[in-house]
Design a protein around this motif. Structure first.
Motif, PDB file in Angstrom:
ATOM      1  N   GLU A 187      26.039  10.196  58.268  1.00 23.95           N
ATOM      2  CA  GLU A 187      25.588  10.180  56.874  1.00 23.95           C
ATOM      3  C   GLU A 187      25.963  11.476  56.167  1.00 23.95           C
ATOM      4  O   GLU A 187      26.358  11.458  54.987  1.00 23.95           O
ATOM      5  N   HIS A 188      25.850  12.601  56.875  1.00 20.62           N
ATOM      6  CA  HIS A 188      26.239  13.891  56.289  1.00 20.62           C
ATOM      7  C   HIS A 188      27.706  13.865  55.884  1.00 20.62           C
ATOM      8  O   HIS A 188      28.065  14.295  54.775  1.00 20.62           O
ATOM      9  N   LEU A 189      28.571  13.359  56.742  1.00 21.51           N
ATOM     10  CA  LEU A 189      30.002  13.294  56.427  1.00 21.51           C
ATOM     11  C   LEU A 189      30.276  12.324  55.280  1.00 21.51           C
ATOM     12  O   LEU A 189      31.105  12.592  54.398  1.00 21.51           O
ATOM     13  N   LEU A 190      29.588  11.205  55.290  1.00 18.60           N
ATOM     14  CA  LEU A 190      29.762  10.238  54.203  1.00 18.60           C
ATOM     15  C   LEU A 190      29.329  10.834  52.861  1.00 18.60           C
ATOM     16  O   LEU A 190      29.981  10.617  51.834  1.00 18.60           O
ATOM     17  N   ASN A 191      28.250  11.590  52.886  1.00 12.71           N
ATOM     18  CA  ASN A 191      27.773  12.219  51.646  1.00 12.71           C
ATOM     19  C   ASN A 191      28.751  13.262  51.111  1.00 12.71           C
ATOM     20  O   ASN A 191      28.771  13.539  49.909  1.00 12.71           O
ATOM     21  N   LEU A 192      29.554  13.837  52.012  1.00  9.40           N
ATOM     22  CA  LEU A 192      30.585  14.777  51.581  1.00  9.40           C
ATOM     23  C   LEU A 192      31.805  14.064  50.997  1.00  9.40           C
ATOM     24  O   LEU A 192      32.678  14.712  50.414  1.00  9.40           O
ATOM     25  N   HIS A 194      33.705  11.739  52.967  1.00  2.15           N
ATOM     26  CA  HIS A 194      34.599  11.270  54.032  1.00  2.15           C
ATOM     27  C   HIS A 194      34.475   9.759  54.207  1.00  2.15           C
ATOM     28  O   HIS A 194      33.365   9.223  54.216  1.00  2.15           O
ATOM     29  N   ARG A 195      35.603   9.107  54.378  1.00  3.45           N
ATOM     30  CA  ARG A 195      35.617   7.668  54.633  1.00  3.45           C
ATOM     31  C   ARG A 195      36.473   7.301  55.846  1.00  3.45           C
ATOM     32  O   ARG A 195      36.246   6.268  56.459  1.00  3.45           O
ATOM     33  N   ARG A 196      37.451   8.121  56.184  1.00  3.47           N
ATOM     34  CA  ARG A 196      38.271   7.886  57.370  1.00  3.47           C
ATOM     35  C   ARG A 196      37.795   8.846  58.450  1.00  3.47           C
ATOM     36  O   ARG A 196      38.210  10.009  58.524  1.00  3.47           O
ATOM     37  N   ILE A 197      36.875   8.361  59.288  1.00  4.09           N
ATOM     38  CA  ILE A 197      36.202   9.208  60.283  1.00  4.09           C
ATOM     39  C   ILE A 197      36.542   8.694  61.683  1.00  4.09           C
ATOM     40  O   ILE A 197      36.228   7.552  62.028  1.00  4.09           O
ATOM     41  N   GLY A 198      37.189   9.534  62.466  1.00  3.06           N
ATOM     42  CA  GLY A 198      37.456   9.188  63.852  1.00  3.06           C
ATOM     43  C   GLY A 198      36.277   9.568  64.736  1.00  3.06           C
ATOM     44  O   GLY A 198      35.519  10.490  64.418  1.00  3.06           O
ATOM     45  N   TYR A 199      36.113   8.845  65.837  1.00  2.00           N
ATOM     46  CA  TYR A 199      34.983   9.107  66.733  1.00  2.00           C
ATOM     47  C   TYR A 199      35.483   9.234  68.164  1.00  2.00           C
ATOM     48  O   TYR A 199      36.110   8.314  68.697  1.00  2.00           O
ATOM     49  N   VAL A 200      35.200  10.380  68.790  1.00  2.00           N
ATOM     50  CA  VAL A 200      35.530  10.604  70.193  1.00  2.00           C
ATOM     51  C   VAL A 200      34.252  10.360  70.988  1.00  2.00           C
ATOM     52  O   VAL A 200      33.346  11.202  71.006  1.00  2.00           O
ATOM     53  N   ALA A 201      34.179   9.212  71.636  1.00  2.00           N
ATOM     54  CA  ALA A 201      32.960   8.786  72.322  1.00  2.00           C
ATOM     55  C   ALA A 201      32.984   9.207  73.785  1.00  2.00           C
ATOM     56  O   ALA A 201      34.028   9.535  74.345  1.00  2.00           O
ATOM     57  N   GLY A 202      31.800   9.170  74.410  1.00  2.00           N
ATOM     58  CA  GLY A 202      31.683   9.455  75.829  1.00  2.00           C
ATOM     59  C   GLY A 202      32.038   8.230  76.661  1.00  2.00           C
ATOM     60  O   GLY A 202      32.580   7.241  76.143  1.00  2.00           O
ATOM     61  N   PRO A 203      31.732   8.251  77.960  1.00  2.00           N
ATOM     62  CA  PRO A 203      32.036   7.112  78.832  1.00  2.00           C
ATOM     63  C   PRO A 203      31.318   5.847  78.365  1.00  2.00           C
ATOM     64  O   PRO A 203      30.153   5.884  77.985  1.00  2.00           O
ATOM     65  N   GLY A 224      28.921   0.592  53.682  1.00  2.00           N
ATOM     66  CA  GLY A 224      29.989  -0.348  53.411  1.00  2.00           C
ATOM     67  C   GLY A 224      31.305   0.053  54.030  1.00  2.00           C
ATOM     68  O   GLY A 224      32.381  -0.224  53.469  1.00  2.00           O
ATOM     69  N   GLY A 225      31.231   0.714  55.197  1.00  2.00           N
ATOM     70  CA  GLY A 225      32.438   1.196  55.857  1.00  2.00           C
ATOM     71  C   GLY A 225      33.359   0.074  56.288  1.00  2.00           C
ATOM     72  O   GLY A 225      32.959  -1.081  56.418  1.00  2.00           O
ATOM     73  N   LYS A 226      34.630   0.412  56.515  1.00  2.00           N
ATOM     74  CA  LYS A 226      35.636  -0.562  56.912  1.00  2.00           C
ATOM     75  C   LYS A 226      35.369  -1.065  58.329  1.00  2.00           C
ATOM     76  O   LYS A 226      34.705  -0.426  59.128  1.00  2.00           O
ATOM     77  N   GLY A 227      35.937  -2.202  58.635  1.00  2.00           N
ATOM     78  CA  GLY A 227      35.709  -2.817  59.934  1.00  2.00           C
ATOM     79  C   GLY A 227      36.718  -2.443  60.987  1.00  2.00           C
ATOM     80  O   GLY A 227      37.032  -3.256  61.856  1.00  2.00           O
TER      81      GLY A 227
END
Length: 351
Positions: A187-192, A194-203, A224-227
């Protein structure tokens, strides 16, 4: 029917002498053989000798602390805090308690093996830290093993784990609000902007991974982010190298990324290194955020925006619960909140 040493030897396909050596720890035995013997002991619920059954409910002054990786500050901080609360007088006859840190390396087999060893030592308490493995077979084996420990008088404390499913073996559960922390960070990034956000997840198989990723995706869905989140998500270990490699992959998939969220702060450091190598500035060209608020996060350049989990406080409370110095929370479960820490690694784009 009483289980004998010979029964264990037959199941493990070794000699009774080998079983004795493994149980007494007084002679070197090959690791694979030792694992086989301990598994047979566990499966048969064997106790050292006939009269030992009357001692099974007695406990020692030993407290076991299970961690995935003691070199990871996430686990080191909690283990140290647990030990700080159990080290003083208060054991049997007012003596000191001894902490034994068991490093599983993330292996479900090692997790069960250590619980078997702690059961044989009649541990006064066992503290299990970090996320749980999402595997029904392992979950059932863990529940059964912890139930045996609890029946023998061992206090079971989960610290940073979700509650056990279909089991009341745990004395207390302290679970982190990873889902809400992940949501607030995105939410913090969206409020700034940002709309193209990559995510580096754990196992993929860890509860911590799932909960943090669910929070991230909940925030995107609400906005309303993209799918295309599967494309913008890369899974890997909770390591710096994983963060580095996953970030390069995300940039290959989507060069227009404006922000990267990492599964934890260590992963975020790897992500930042990959971005710098590509000549990208943080946060001018791309923002980076982590999770946990490990001690080095504030010293990163720029300082890392992250989600603070009170690791020391949770570990200390787990230690008090393990020794009976603090009463379990109502219902046996307490959810520990997560706090957003906004620092210099996140800002643009507000275009």
């Amino acid at each position: 029917m009483t289980v004998t040493l010979a029964d264990v030897a037959a199941l493990a396909q070794v000699s009774p002498a080998t079983v004795s050596r493994v149980l007494n720890g007084n002679y070197p035995v090959a690791a694979a053989t030792r694992e086989r013997v301990l598994r047979a002991v566990d499966d048969l619920d064997y106790v050292l000798n006939g009269p030992a059954s009357s001692l099974a409910a007695a406990t020692s002054d030993l407290v076991g602390i299970l961690v995935n990786d003691i070199a990871d500050p996430f686990f080191g901080i909690m283990a140290g805090a647990v030990q700080s609360e159990i080290g003083g007088p208060g054991g049997r006859a007012g003596g000191e308690r001894m902490a034994v840190v068991c490093n599983t390396g993330g292996s479900p087999e090692r997790e069960l093996t250590y619980l078997t060893l702690l059961q044989r030592q009649r541990a006064a308490a066992v503290v299990l830290t970090g996320g749980a493995l999402e595997d029904p077979g392992h979950a059932a084996a863990m529940s059964a093993k912890l139930a045996r420990l609890a029946d023998a008088g061992t206090r079971i404390v989960l610290c940073g784990r979700p509650p056990l499913v279909d089991s009341d073996a745990a004395t207390a559960t302290l679970t982190f609000d990873n889902r809400n922390g992940g949501r607030r960070l995105t939410e913090h990034l969206l409020n700034l902007g940002h709309r193209r956000i990559g995510y580096v997840a754990g196992p993929r198989e860890r509860t911590t991974t799932r909960h943090r990723l669910e929070g991230h995706r909940d925030a995107l869905a609400a906005a309303g982010g993209k799918g295309d989140q599967d494309e913008l998500t890369v899974h890997g270990p909770y390591t710096r190298q994983s963060g580095y490699e996953a970030t390069l992959e995300l940039l290959r998939r989507s060069p227009d990324l404006t922000a990267i969220v990492a599964a934890n702060d260590t992963v975020a450091l790897g992500a930042a290194a990959a971005l710098r190598e590509r000549g990208l500035r943080i946060p001018e060209d791309i923002s980076v955020a982590g999770f946990d608020d490990l001690p080095f996060s504030v010293d990163a350049v720029p300082a890392l925006t992250t989600v603070r989990l009170p690791l020391h406080e949770a570990g200390a409370r787990a230690g008090r619960l393990a020794t009976g110095a603090e009463a379990p929370p109502p219902g046996g479960v307490a959810t520990i909140g997560a706090e957003l820490m906004v620092r210099g690694s996140t800002a643009p784009p507000c275009r």
